[in-house]
Design an enzyme around this catalytic site. Structure first.
Site, PDB file in Angstrom:
ATOM      1  N   THR A   1     -13.078   1.427-135.372  1.00 54.32           N
ATOM      2  CA  THR A   1     -14.328   1.796-136.035  1.00 54.32           C
ATOM      3  C   THR A   1     -14.463   1.094-137.380  1.00 54.32           C
ATOM      4  O   THR A   1     -15.511   0.524-137.704  1.00 54.32           O
ATOM      5  CB  THR A   1     -14.421   3.318-136.215  1.00 54.32           C
TER       6      THR A   1
ATOM      7  N   CYS B   1     -15.277   9.767-126.922  1.00 53.49           N
ATOM      8  CA  CYS B   1     -15.738  10.029-128.287  1.00 53.49           C
ATOM      9  C   CYS B   1     -17.054  10.805-128.332  1.00 53.49           C
ATOM     10  O   CYS B   1     -17.389  11.378-129.350  1.00 53.49           O
ATOM     11  CB  CYS B   1     -15.919   8.716-129.043  1.00 53.49           C
TER      12      CYS B   1
END
Length: 374
Positions: free
Chosen positions: A73, A323
């Site tokens: 990320t 996620c």
């Protein structure tokens, strides 16, 4: 836990024993700050640089082109936002509709900042057409970001062709390779990419560590400001133990990358055929020849994937990307592929790894049969 069949390696992989030994050594013995000149600090520094070499070697890069950070990320955010901040005049970026949220959400941020973003469509197999990229290009396009392997359906994108298109036009090309590095052969030279994201926990390193390949000559602006660690792009004392764990995982992956991929593909095909025999209406997402060997995205039309897995506590798998799979809604990936709601809600992702055995697959098929036939 011994009774569990873990089929969710795309969500996260367990830390390999050899990796844990390295992490423990740098946590307990060589715990020094690599910026320090004394012996303990220099042992840590040596380990950090050895890890950098191992990661670079896995993707055929130079060690100085690798920086360590917290994971995929952060790497995606630094690549996209850091590249945007480093240039002043151009206003157009291109990505695809099926990227990970850590790419899509920075793109939304760019829209809020006044930039133009083109979201390329995909076909029914989740494949980006390079010709669509060519059509979307503009004189003010400065960045293209297309993932190497899709995290939900496993589609391998034509990144080498995309990289060539970008290189010819002097456009920076970033690829999110979180689901690819450590699982299939990846070469930054063959792909012609300028930026590449690596996530440690997808390749048997600890969570909290990743890397970004930045081709020599590419300039990024940091998103955080501090001291000069990691070329000033990721300031703060380096997480030496985690980085060394990633380096060890990279060296392990390089030794048997092709053989392990072939083994997992055989197991994946066995699993698919076994489930197909049980449920003939089974739908396969993606083209097996353009899908990474460890990933099986399938649907049980007319059934709820979440309900099936609720009745299979022995099996760990995902009904979409781990996620963001809390809501009973069609994932953005399946939606972009044109999958109907009935098929989408019956979709699950079964992803294999180094710990998956033939016995695991046989037992998984039997467990599915118990639930689906009863």
């Amino acid at each position: 836990m011994k009774q569990i069949i873990y089929l969710d390696y795309n969500a996260t992989a367990p830390v390999l024993p050899e990796v844990r030994e390295v992490v423990d050594f740098y946590l307990v013995e060589a715990f020094g700050n690599p910026s320090c000149s004394h012996k303990v600090g220099q042992v840590a520094k040596k380990g950090l640089e050895e890890a950098r070499k191992n990661v670079a070697s896995l993707i055929e890069a130079n060690p100085q082109e690798i920086i360590f950070l917290s994971g995929g990320t952060e790497a995606n955010n630094l690549a996209i936002l850091g590249m945007t901040l480093a240039q002043e005049k151009k206003k157009h970026v291109i990505t695809s509709q099926i990227e990970h949220p850590s790419v899509l959400n920075p793109m939304i941020k760019l829209l809020e900042m006044g930039f133009d973003v083109s979201f390329l469509p995909v076909d029914s197999q989740g494949y980006v057409d390079p010709d669509e990229l060519k059509k979307a290009l503009r004189p003010d396009t400065f960045l293209v970001s297309i993932m190497l392997v899709n995290n939900e359906v496993g589609t391998i994108q034509p990144v080498a062709e995309i990289g060539h298109i970008c290189r010819e036009r002097d456009i920076v090309f970033h690829t999110d390779a979180a689901q690819a590095v450590g699982k299939l052969p990846v070469s930054v030279k063959e792909i012609n990419c300028d930026l590449m994201t690596i996530a440690g926990h997808k390749m048997y390193a600890p969570k909290g560590i990743g890397a970004l390949f930045i081709r020599e000559g590419i300039s990024l602006r940091p998103l955080m400001h501090g001291a000069s660690q990691e070329k000033g792009l990721r300031p703060g004392t380096e997480p030496v133990a985690l980085a060394c764990g990633l380096g060890k995982a990279a060296s392990i992956a390089k030794k048997d990358l092709i053989a392990e991929g072939a083994r997992e593909k055989i197991l994946r095909e066995k699993l698919y055929q076994g489930l197909k025999d049980i449920y003939p209406r089974l739908v396969l997402h993606g083209d097996p020849e353009r899908t990474i060997s460890n990933t099986l995205s399938i649907s049980f039309p007319g059934l709820s994937a979440s309900q099936i897995l609720a009745n299979l506590p022995e099996i760990c798998a995902s009904t979409g990307a781990a996620c963001h799979n809390k809501a009973q809604a069609i994932s953005h990936v399946l939606s972009a592929m044109g999958v109907s709601k009935e098929v989408a809600l019956g979709t699950m992702r079964l992803s294999l790894g180094r710990g998956t055995s033939d016995q695991d697959i046989s037992r998984a098929i039997s467990l599915f049969k118990r639930v689906l036939v009863s």
